[in-house]
Design an enzyme around this catalytic site. Sequence first.
Site, PDB file in Angstrom:
ATOM      1  N   SER A  38       6.867  16.563   4.597  1.00 23.14           N
ATOM      2  CA  SER A  38       8.157  16.185   5.193  1.00 23.14           C
ATOM      3  C   SER A  38       9.057  15.632   4.098  1.00 23.14           C
ATOM      4  O   SER A  38       9.327  14.427   4.035  1.00 23.14           O
ATOM      5  CB  SER A  38       7.947  15.144   6.301  1.00 23.14           C
ATOM      6  OG  SER A  38       9.159  14.887   6.971  1.00 23.14           O
ATOM      7  N   PHE A  84       0.838  -1.197   0.000  1.00 28.21           N
ATOM      8  CA  PHE A  84       0.000   0.000   0.000  1.00 28.21           C
ATOM      9  C   PHE A  84       0.873   1.247   0.000  1.00 28.21           C
ATOM     10  O   PHE A  84       0.606   2.218  -0.709  1.00 28.21           O
ATOM     11  CB  PHE A  84      -0.927  -0.001   1.218  1.00 28.21           C
ATOM     12  CG  PHE A  84      -1.953   1.108   1.186  1.00 28.21           C
ATOM     13  CD1 PHE A  84      -3.129   0.950   0.483  1.00 28.21           C
ATOM     14  CD2 PHE A  84      -1.716   2.300   1.842  1.00 28.21           C
ATOM     15  CE1 PHE A  84      -4.072   1.969   0.437  1.00 28.21           C
ATOM     16  CE2 PHE A  84      -2.649   3.327   1.802  1.00 28.21           C
ATOM     17  CZ  PHE A  84      -3.824   3.159   1.099  1.00 28.21           C
ATOM     18  N   GLU A 125     -11.573  -0.948   5.375  1.00 23.23           N
ATOM     19  CA  GLU A 125     -10.222  -0.407   5.539  1.00 23.23           C
ATOM     20  C   GLU A 125      -9.847  -0.278   7.016  1.00 23.23           C
ATOM     21  O   GLU A 125      -8.847   0.364   7.358  1.00 23.23           O
ATOM     22  CB  GLU A 125     -10.115   0.952   4.849  1.00 23.23           C
ATOM     23  CG  GLU A 125     -10.292   0.863   3.329  1.00 23.23           C
ATOM     24  CD  GLU A 125     -10.121   2.200   2.645  1.00 23.23           C
ATOM     25  OE1 GLU A 125      -9.739   3.186   3.329  1.00 23.23           O
ATOM     26  OE2 GLU A 125     -10.361   2.271   1.429  1.00 23.23           O
TER      27      GLU A 125
END
Length: 371
Positions: free
Chosen positions: A297, A191, A327
């Site tokens: 970031s 993922f 999920e």
Amino acid sequence: MTPLFFFGTLRHQPLLDIVLGRALTPEPARLPGYRVAWAEGESFPMLVADAGRAAEGVLAHGLTEDDMDRLNFYEGAFSYDLVDVTVEGATGPVPARVFMPKEAPWHPGADWHLQDWVDQWGQLTLIAAGEVMRAFGRETPQQVAARFPIIRARAQSYVLAAARHRPVTLSSPLTREDVEMTSLARPYEKFFTVEEYQTRFRRFDGTWTDTGARAIFNVGDAVTVLPYDPERDMVLLVEQLRIGAYAQGDPQPWLLEPVAGIVDAGESYEDTAYRETREEAHVEPTALHKVAGYYPSPGGIAQYLVSYIGITELADDRRKVGGLESEGENIRNLLVPYEQLVTMLEAGELVNAPLVLSVQWLMLNRDRLRA
């Protein structure tokens, strides 16, 4: 081995090369009794029976067992099977096989043309196909199919990034051309992906650094939305467990956040903002105000975020807990008066970066929005 007839995206030579892992040049051919149409609402074509038409395509000869394994893996991820047909080749009728869906839940749309598809979906599909085929021999087609939406979302993030151009005033003129990559490994690719680079880059004085290792966490582009009701002067926050805070040892890993979600392939940032606000907050924004587009970031995470304030009506009688069970989501939402929100920010209760940024933007623009 019986040749294969390709009527759709595998007619695109760069895509076929990625799937096969080698170069192979098919010849033009036609399949009588069919036309090629867009699958309505989708990014791919389908064969439609039409007695007066012939589907344009290509015929691939000389396929090896390895080629077939790779093709079956790629098409198998989309629930396609091989069907025997007879096509019109350069020298007459030729027995061939074609990938057909096991079930065809789609409705045919307008005629499909290869160049139109290349212009709209080609680059994204090539990037996605590269990730799909890197899973060949490691995963099943079904496992790849289960995460295909995030594969395509990640591919779209590359396409969007390549088209992104910022103003240059104080910034240096250095570009991607001033970075040299000697190797790229992906020790984890599901993922999310982890990528390990060996690179060197040009210093500000024009000299080059030594080659060194750098690793990044690749997510995919996302949006955040802070729903705001200017009439009631309230915002809606969502709260859920965040495994990043838990992994760092935070004793309070449930975080207050704005609505957030990954940008799906084919969606604009605005499309995602509206969709995610409906799904997570169960409200419908009437307008979006862009806070900023930014890298949260960039030293270790490859992701671009776009944050919005979503103008909406916030009612007390709403669903207060949601999320997709498939999920593993369990998300609650809370209405917070503006003054309390500012107090929470100043006290350090808000630690989600897009939320902090959005609240600060709201503090600067609240009077204008209320007016």
